[in-house]
Design a protein around this motif. Structure first.
Motif, PDB file in Angstrom:
ATOM      1  N   ALA A  66      22.287  -7.811 -47.556  1.00 59.14           N
ATOM      2  CA  ALA A  66      22.518  -6.554 -46.849  1.00 59.14           C
ATOM      3  C   ALA A  66      22.966  -6.823 -45.425  1.00 59.14           C
ATOM      4  O   ALA A  66      22.448  -7.712 -44.743  1.00 59.14           O
ATOM      5  N   GLY A  67      23.935  -6.034 -44.958  1.00 64.94           N
ATOM      6  CA  GLY A  67      24.392  -6.116 -43.583  1.00 64.94           C
ATOM      7  C   GLY A  67      24.041  -4.855 -42.815  1.00 64.94           C
ATOM      8  O   GLY A  67      23.568  -3.874 -43.389  1.00 64.94           O
ATOM      9  N   ASP A  68      24.283  -4.867 -41.517  1.00 66.21           N
ATOM     10  CA  ASP A  68      24.055  -3.685 -40.697  1.00 66.21           C
ATOM     11  C   ASP A  68      25.203  -2.691 -40.859  1.00 66.21           C
ATOM     12  O   ASP A  68      26.302  -3.046 -41.298  1.00 66.21           O
ATOM     13  N   GLY A  69      24.926  -1.437 -40.479  1.00 63.41           N
ATOM     14  CA  GLY A  69      25.988  -0.452 -40.419  1.00 63.41           C
ATOM     15  C   GLY A  69      26.634  -0.125 -41.746  1.00 63.41           C
ATOM     16  O   GLY A  69      27.844   0.134 -41.808  1.00 63.41           O
ATOM     17  N   TYR A  73      27.268  -8.403 -47.393  1.00 61.60           N
ATOM     18  CA  TYR A  73      27.879  -9.732 -47.460  1.00 61.60           C
ATOM     19  C   TYR A  73      27.987 -10.143 -48.920  1.00 61.60           C
ATOM     20  O   TYR A  73      27.041  -9.968 -49.700  1.00 61.60           O
ATOM     21  N   VAL A  74      29.132 -10.698 -49.281  1.00 60.04           N
ATOM     22  CA  VAL A  74      29.426 -11.058 -50.662  1.00 60.04           C
ATOM     23  C   VAL A  74      29.855 -12.517 -50.712  1.00 60.04           C
ATOM     24  O   VAL A  74      30.800 -12.916 -50.019  1.00 60.04           O
ATOM     25  N   ARG A  87      37.932 -16.319 -48.668  1.00 57.37           N
ATOM     26  CA  ARG A  87      37.538 -17.495 -49.447  1.00 57.37           C
ATOM     27  C   ARG A  87      36.025 -17.645 -49.507  1.00 57.37           C
ATOM     28  O   ARG A  87      35.395 -18.047 -48.537  1.00 57.37           O
ATOM     29  N   GLY A  88      35.473 -17.295 -50.651  1.00 54.69           N
ATOM     30  CA  GLY A  88      34.063 -17.577 -50.921  1.00 54.69           C
ATOM     31  C   GLY A  88      33.054 -16.676 -50.256  1.00 54.69           C
ATOM     32  O   GLY A  88      31.915 -16.585 -50.706  1.00 54.69           O
ATOM     33  N   LEU A  89      33.429 -16.000 -49.166  1.00 54.78           N
ATOM     34  CA  LEU A  89      32.473 -15.188 -48.419  1.00 54.78           C
ATOM     35  C   LEU A  89      33.207 -14.075 -47.685  1.00 54.78           C
ATOM     36  O   LEU A  89      34.240 -14.309 -47.056  1.00 54.78           O
ATOM     37  N   ALA A  90      32.654 -12.856 -47.774  1.00 56.11           N
ATOM     38  CA  ALA A  90      33.265 -11.711 -47.089  1.00 56.11           C
ATOM     39  C   ALA A  90      32.182 -10.716 -46.714  1.00 56.11           C
ATOM     40  O   ALA A  90      31.071 -10.736 -47.249  1.00 56.11           O
ATOM     41  N   ARG A  91      32.512  -9.828 -45.793  1.00 62.02           N
ATOM     42  CA  ARG A  91      31.655  -8.703 -45.432  1.00 62.02           C
ATOM     43  C   ARG A  91      32.438  -7.424 -45.687  1.00 62.02           C
ATOM     44  O   ARG A  91      33.581  -7.291 -45.229  1.00 62.02           O
ATOM     45  N   LEU A 115      22.976 -16.375 -50.521  1.00 61.23           N
ATOM     46  CA  LEU A 115      23.020 -15.859 -49.160  1.00 61.23           C
ATOM     47  C   LEU A 115      21.647 -15.339 -48.748  1.00 61.23           C
ATOM     48  O   LEU A 115      20.892 -14.832 -49.584  1.00 61.23           O
ATOM     49  N   ALA A 116      21.334 -15.431 -47.467  1.00 59.30           N
ATOM     50  CA  ALA A 116      20.127 -14.814 -46.913  1.00 59.30           C
ATOM     51  C   ALA A 116      20.405 -14.401 -45.481  1.00 59.30           C
ATOM     52  O   ALA A 116      20.761 -15.231 -44.646  1.00 59.30           O
TER      53      ALA A 116
END
Length: 369
Positions: A66-69, A73-74, A87-91, A115-116
């Motif tokens: 979970a992110g703010d606002g 995060y994936v 690549r591999g990680l996004a918000r 992810l944490a």
């Protein structure tokens, strides 16, 4: 969810975000089908799929946070989202599934498996080679690598180093994977990292429990892990084949024990079936995989003396390490790959459609005591 498998679940406010490998989902009433590539979201209270959150993720999703606002995060094994480079990680924004501007992680050479989020930091694990090897701490807003975190997993049991799972509680980061060292210190497959100071360092905690061998096809066999709500202990689950010992088990360890050979407080064995995921709520330790039994240390792909039937999902008493009477059952399939415990209940993600003796297509929720 109408096909594939769930690999990760998180909750942002009243929105459930689900990641995995799939292409179609439906509302709880099963009247409307939506095309969704490996990621979707729905309302926790109504089961309604969010119609405007429909990013096309070009590869499997393995980790969520979970992110703010109103963001999430994936992480996974993908190179783009909605035909944009990621690549591999996004918000992503939950409102419309768009990439959040300014978040620019430099993940390269591999995938993200876990992810944490912890305050302003995002911990990332996988088999990537940049910005660091297999484990990194990023700025949660910009995605920049934190120079104060340089702990490096090494000497893998497989072809390359991979962090399978990680969790954060207070000033401790828990990681497991194919490594046998952290910063050159012996930490076979599991380790704790002190993150309370300006610079992270490997904690004075080591267990030789996972230095033992399982079946040859499982050179590395640790999988899921989770801290207790108060952070005083954690549980690790494994695969490994019907060899006994620590293979195909759940094991509790004390977080603040010290020494070079910390022993598990208890071990609960399936007798030859893999466990992939665990959620510790305080009242119970929930375990999932494709197991047939718990309380089965003498089983060898069979029910040994004292074994109790717990197909696909079960609960263990956090103090005694024995199976609780809770036995909803599920179709075993590949197994439960994702749990998420919150105040409303325990979310369960897998690859089958029967859970608690009812139809729940790959995702369902149980009330918590």
């Amino acid at each position: 969810m109408l096909d594939g498998i769930v690999n990760a679940i998180t909750v942002v406010g009243r929105t459930v975000v689900v990641g995995g490998s799939f292409s179609e989902v439906s509302d709880a009433n099963r009247r409307t089908t939506y095309l969704r590539n490996n990621l979707f979201a729905y309302d926790l209270h109504t089961g309604r799929v969010l119609p405007d959150f429909a990013p096309s993720v070009a590869g499997p999703v393995y980790g969520l946070a979970a992110g703010d606002g109103g963001t999430v995060y994936v992480g996974g094994e993908f190179h783009g989202i909605d035909y944009q480079r990621a690549r591999g990680l996004a918000r992503l924004r939950l409102s419309d599934g768009a990439l959040v501007p300014g978040f620019e992680p430099r993940i390269g050479g591999g995938m993200v498996s876990t992810l944490a989020r912890h305050g302003s930091k995002l911990y990332v694990g996988g088999d990537f080679v940049s910005p660091r090897t297999a484990l990194a701490r990023l700025d949660a807003t910009t995605g920049a690598a934190d120079p104060g975190f340089t702990v490096t997993p090494g000497k893998p049991l497989t072809a390359r180093v991979k962090v399978h799972a990680l969790a954060v509680s207070g000033k401790r980061l828990l990681v497991d994977g194919t490594f046998t060292t952290l910063d050159g210190l012996s930490r076979p497959q599991v380790g704790l990292i002190d993150i309370g100071g300006r610079t992270a360092k490997v904690a004075a905690w080591r267990t030789s429990t996972y230095a033992r061998r399982c079946a040859p096809e499982f050179p590395s066999y640790v999988r899921g892990l989770d801290f207790s709500p108060d952070g005083r202990y954690f549980v690790v689950v494994t695969t490994g084949g019907p060899k006994g010992g620590i293979c195909d088990t759940a094991a509790r360890f004390e977080t603040y024990a010290k020494g070079s050979n910390v022993k598990p407080t208890w071990v609960n064995a399936t007798g030859g079936d893999s466990l992939y995921s665990v959620a510790v709520t305080g009242a119970a330790v929930y375990v999932g995989g494709h197991q047939r039994w718990l309380d089965n240390p003498r089983g060898r792909d069979s029910a040994g003396p004292g074994a109790v039937s717990r197909p696909g999902i079960g609960a263990i008493h956090p103090r005694t390490g024995k199976a609780l009477s809770w036995n909803p059952t599920r179709e075993r399939g590949i197994g439960v790959k994702a749990f998420y415990a919150h105040s409303t209940g325990l979310l369960v993600g897998s690859d089958t459609t029967r859970l608690g003796r009812e139809y729940h297509a790959r995702i369902g929720m149980f009330p918590l005591p």
